[in-house]
Enzyme design. Structure first.
Site, PDB file in Angstrom:
ATOM      1  N   GLU A 193       4.696  10.433   7.591  1.00  0.00           N
ATOM      2  CA  GLU A 193       3.709  11.437   8.006  1.00  0.00           C
ATOM      3  C   GLU A 193       4.410  12.746   8.400  1.00  0.00           C
ATOM      4  O   GLU A 193       4.250  13.255   9.512  1.00  0.00           O
ATOM      5  CB  GLU A 193       2.817  10.894   9.135  1.00  0.00           C
ATOM      6  CG  GLU A 193       1.979   9.736   8.654  1.00  0.00           C
ATOM      7  CD  GLU A 193       0.805   9.340   9.558  1.00  0.00           C
ATOM      8  OE1 GLU A 193       0.707   9.843  10.687  1.00  0.00           O
ATOM      9  OE2 GLU A 193      -0.020   8.517   9.102  1.00  0.00           O
ATOM     10  N   TYR A 259      -7.085   5.366   6.959  1.00  0.00           N
ATOM     11  CA  TYR A 259      -7.627   4.477   7.994  1.00  0.00           C
ATOM     12  C   TYR A 259      -9.154   4.480   7.940  1.00  0.00           C
ATOM     13  O   TYR A 259      -9.778   5.522   7.693  1.00  0.00           O
ATOM     14  CB  TYR A 259      -7.161   4.930   9.389  1.00  0.00           C
ATOM     15  CG  TYR A 259      -5.730   4.528   9.674  1.00  0.00           C
ATOM     16  CD1 TYR A 259      -5.427   3.236  10.084  1.00  0.00           C
ATOM     17  CD2 TYR A 259      -4.670   5.435   9.512  1.00  0.00           C
ATOM     18  CE1 TYR A 259      -4.111   2.845  10.331  1.00  0.00           C
ATOM     19  CE2 TYR A 259      -3.355   5.048   9.757  1.00  0.00           C
ATOM     20  CZ  TYR A 259      -3.093   3.750  10.168  1.00  0.00           C
ATOM     21  OH  TYR A 259      -1.791   3.357  10.407  1.00  0.00           O
ATOM     22  N   GLU A 315      -0.019   2.601   4.887  1.00  0.00           N
ATOM     23  CA  GLU A 315      -0.753   2.363   6.137  1.00  0.00           C
ATOM     24  C   GLU A 315      -2.241   2.362   5.791  1.00  0.00           C
ATOM     25  O   GLU A 315      -2.736   3.326   5.208  1.00  0.00           O
ATOM     26  CB  GLU A 315      -0.481   3.446   7.188  1.00  0.00           C
ATOM     27  CG  GLU A 315       0.892   3.333   7.807  1.00  0.00           C
ATOM     28  CD  GLU A 315       1.142   4.316   8.938  1.00  0.00           C
ATOM     29  OE1 GLU A 315       0.182   4.710   9.634  1.00  0.00           O
ATOM     30  OE2 GLU A 315       2.313   4.704   9.111  1.00  0.00           O
TER      31      GLU A 315
END
Ligand code: AHR
Length: 513
Positions: A193, A259, A315
């Site tokens: 990130e 997410y 992720e």
């Protein structure tokens, strides 16, 4: 009021459709690739009690352990056939200095884990502990290197330390620390990130840094690194564009994070107290990952039509409010039947894109976000509904992907998202057995699914099912088996296939042949 009306709408439109059948046709003739097992990867960060307490308790702990690793967790992970584990972060990776985590544990310096609650990190779990853990689990390591606050030299030496077999300074240091032979380390992430906690960089700047750092990540002996550039956050397509344009030829993979989260400010909602409307919203948000994958792939295809560079969703998962009473910043959340659906629907999508998608790592393995396993310091362990989906779906690892057509009704949920009521995926394993996974997201109604399959007469069919009385049901230390997998009997053979009766809110995997 709007919420109430939406729920009513969803309920009534479902009742209308209650008798509508779902039709699945498999296309084995179009099968052209395997589902890489790495899609079922995990992520273990120095965050909360993922590592300390969750995986590592140390050799002197009263909690049963093997060389310091919790025996119960180790066995549960082996059962899952975890293919790959990403470590040490996440945001932690860009503040991690690997040399602090080698040598005698009593001499290792401490640091403040600034990203995650300001917890003191004692570095007792370092490179040796992680790579030996991977060997015990039978998983490939995926190391995240520090670009944000580390140096090129530090990263280069870490690669040498782990993988050099020669008479080199770092290989000799590793030997002094008790490991003669190098480990096999294939996957190496150059930063995490980098647009945010990994340095707040602009993509142009990171692309250049990536090119520089990766240059010095060398291949030693027969170890071949698969270098992964730090990728975009969900809808940031410009990041992928700039990285692909400027650095594609220096990378093997490019990551992306997605997410299932309500937003980054304010409450994200409770993991266990939610309405049916919240549930459907979550399904819609989880399914949106498909659009995000398509858009990133479209850009990658422009610069890399041969599909040489892999896309790594390193992720993904649900992100709810932390459980009340837990340490702030430790991201400890419960895991309900709803989370299981996020996992099954996501895998159904991942399987479709494995001509580009080469790995995925759920966030995270133990005690953090959408975890497989929850532990406490009394030595108890809970397997979450998400664990059970990973276990039911492990049959698809490395199996031949079977494309399918699925006709099923769709429902409209909040934020203009359309959610198919039945989601499915299928594969054929090395023994010739076909596995079909089916999810019925209708919270109230069962669904009949017709599956066209030739030559069913002499084949056996078995099934297992994950469901529970309520979408909010979850497993606790007091009641660890509230949500569990049981055998499934709702299957009948027909002349040209199967009819499957999926109960409301259920996830099923069938084995045929
Ligand atoms: O998984 C938790 C955090 O989410 C990771 O450390 C970071 O990469 C992401 O923002």
């Amino acid at each position: 009021m709007r919420k109430y009306l939406t729920s009513l709408f969803v309920f009534f439109s479902f009742s209308l459709f209650a008798q509508q059948k779902t039709q699945i046709t498999l296309h084995p003739d179009k099968a052209d690739r395997a589902i890489p097992k790495e899609i079922y990867g995990q992520f273990a960060e120095h965050l909360g009690t993922c590592i300390y307490g969750g995986i590592w308790v140390g050799e002197d702990s009263p909690i049963p352990n093997k060389n310091g690793y919790r025996t119960d967790v180790l066995n549960a992970l082996k059962e899952l056939k975890v293919p790959v584990i990403r470590w040490p972060g996440g945001c932690f990776a860009d503040e991690y200095h690997w040399m602090d985590g080698i040598g005698p544990r009593e001499n290792r310096p401490t640091m403040v884990n600034t990203n995650w609650g300001g917890t003191i990190e004692d570095n007792s779990f370092g490179t040796h502990e992680f790579l030996n853990f991977c060997e015990l689990v039978g998983a490939e390591p995926y190391i995240s290197g520090n670009v944000g606050s580390g140096t090129v030299e530090e990263m280069a030496k870490w690669v040498e330390y782990m993988t050099s077999d020669g008479n080199s300074p770092m290989a000799n240091l590793r030997r002094e620390n008790g490991r003669d032979k190098p480990w096999k380390v294939k996957y190496f992430g150059v930063g995490n990130e980098s647009w945010g906690c990994g340095g707040n960089m602009r993509p142009e700047f990171y692309a250049d840094l990536y090119r520089q750092y990766q240059t010095y990540c060398r291949n030693y002996g027969d170890n071949r690194l698969y270098k992964v550039a730090s990728g975009a956050s969900d809808y940031d397509y410009n990041w992928t564009e700039v990285l692909m344009k400027n650095a594609a030829r220096h990378m093997h993979g490019l990551s992306v994070h997605y997410y299932t989260v309500k937003g980054w400010s304010g409450s994200k909602g409770s993991a266990t107290h939610f309405t049916e409307d919240d549930f459907y919203w979550t399904m819609g948000k989880a399914l949106e990952i498909e659009h995000v994958i398509q858009k990133h792939i479209e850009i990658m295809d422009k610069y890399d039509p041969q599909k040489r560079v892999g896309l790594l969703m390193d992720e993904w998962g649900t992100w709810w409010d932390e459980e009340p009473g837990t340490v702030r910043g430790h991201l400890y959340q419960q895991n309900a039947l709803r989370d299981a659906f996020v996992a099954s629907l996501t895998f159904d999508i991942f399987h479709k894109y494995t001509d580009r998608l080469s790995m995925a790592n759920i966030a995270q393995m133990v005690n953090v976000l959408q975890a497989m396993i929850l532990t406490n310091d009394k030595g108890e362990m809970v397997l979450t509904p998400t664990y059970h989906v990973f276990n039911m779906y492990k049959v698809h690892q490395d199996a031949t992907y079977l494309p399918m057509n699925i006709q099923t009704e769709k429902m409209d949920v909040r934020d203009d998202r359309a959610v198919p009521v039945v989601s499915a995926t299928a594969s054929k394993d090395k023994t010739g057995a076909i596995h079909i996974s089916l999810s019925n997201v209708d919270a109230r109604g069962s669904r009949e699914v017709t599956i066209e399959l030739p030559d069913m007469k002499n084949k056996s069919v078995k099934g297992e099912i994950l469901t529970s009385a309520n979408l909010t049901d979850h497993n606790t230390f007091e009641n660890p088996n509230k949500v569990q997998v049981t055998s499934f009997n709702g299957i009948s053979k027909t002349n040209n296939g199967l009819v499957v009766k999926l109960p409301a809110k259920s996830i099923v995997t069938l084995k045929i042949g």
